[in-house]
Scaffold this motif. Structure first.
Motif, short mmCIF file in Angstrom:
data_model
loop_
_atom_site.label_atom_id
_atom_site.label_comp_id
_atom_site.label_asym_id
_atom_site.label_seq_id
_atom_site.Cartn_x
_atom_site.Cartn_y
_atom_site.Cartn_z
N VAL A 1 34.35 44.19 43.51
CA VAL A 1 35.61 43.65 44.05
C VAL A 1 35.42 43.48 45.55
O VAL A 1 35.02 44.41 46.27
CB VAL A 1 36.78 44.60 43.76
N THR A 2 35.70 42.29 45.98
CA THR A 2 35.56 42.00 47.42
C THR A 2 36.83 42.45 48.14
O THR A 2 37.94 42.05 47.80
CB THR A 2 35.33 40.50 47.65
N VAL A 3 36.70 43.34 49.09
CA VAL A 3 37.83 43.85 49.87
C VAL A 3 38.03 42.95 51.07
O VAL A 3 37.06 42.70 51.83
CB VAL A 3 37.56 45.30 50.33
#
Length: 249
Positions: free
Chosen positions: A164-166
């Motif tokens: 998951v890209t923050v």
């Protein structure tokens, strides 16, 4: 006496004036008048001296002495002395002879009967009972435990989850600290601060008057034209009017 001396002087003056004016001739009258006959000298009336009226001397009355009634002398009553009553002589009675008490001889006590000692038989001692030896038990052989190998458990492979890209945090500009409030040492320092504080007020004169009072007591004026009361402490923030309203702007 003063009246008599006054009357005497008045008569003397009257007589002297008559003698003076009688010798002066009257001029300028026609026909001339006949000379007046000499006036016989008038003797002053002798004053009537009345003998002094004797003043009656006051009759001295001696003071009437206050006579107190004599106090009656109370005589104590004379005690009546009664003759002594003769005491009758007691009648002598001879002493009564008391017979001596009868003494009884002591009764003889019989001696106690002698009892021979009773022979106690000795206690019977029982020999101890023989204890049989314990029976021998051979050791019991325990079979070894059966070990069952564990069944292999098949673990399914973990499901693949993509990373998951923050998102990067939002950039917040650094907050610049508010400039320090200028120090207030006297009322002269309060004037420019109160002018700035009340510049946007609807009634600037009333605002400046209250601001100068609060500045003189608390030695502080908050920055800006509104709010920030807590920066000057409770002295500025909690000051109230008689109507229980905030006094400091």
């Amino acid at each position: 006496m003063a009246l008599k001396s006054f009357l005497l002087l008045a008569t003397i003056l009257l007589v002297t004036t008559k003698f003076v004016y009688a010798d002066v001739p009257v001029t300028g009258t026609y026909p001339p008048k006949a000379p007046l006959a000499p006036v016989p000298p008038v003797k002053p009336p002798t004053p009537v001296v009345k003998p002094p009226v004797p003043v009656p001397t006051p009759v001295y009355k001696p003071p009437t002495p206050v006579v107190k009634p004599p106090t009656p002398v109370v005589k104590p009553p004379t005690p009546v002395i009664k003759p002594p009553v003769p005491v009758p002589t007691p009648v002598y009675k001879p002493p009564v002879l008391v017979p001596p008490p009868v003494v009884k001889p002591p009764t003889p006590v019989p001696p106690p009967a002698y009892k021979p000692p009773v022979s106690v038989p000795p206690p019977v001692v029982k020999p101890p009972a023989p204890v049989p030896p314990p029976a021998y038990k051979p050791p019991v052989s325990v079979p070894p435990p059966v070990v069952t190998p564990p069944a292999p458990v098949k673990v399914p492979p973990p499901a693949y989850k993509p990373p998951v890209t923050v998102p990067p945090p939002a950039y917040k500009p650094p907050v610049q600290p508010s400039p320090p409030m200028p120090p207030v040492k006297s009322l002269k320092d309060c004037t420019p601060l109160c002018d700035t504080r009340c510049s946007l007020h609807s009634r600037p004169n009333i605002c400046k008057r209250a601001c100068m009072t609060c500045c003189g007591r608390c030695k502080c004026v908050p920055p800006g034209t509104y709010g920030n009361r807590g920066k000057c402490g409770k002295c500025y923030a909690d000051m109230r009017t008689r109507g229980n309203k905030y006094k400091c702007p």
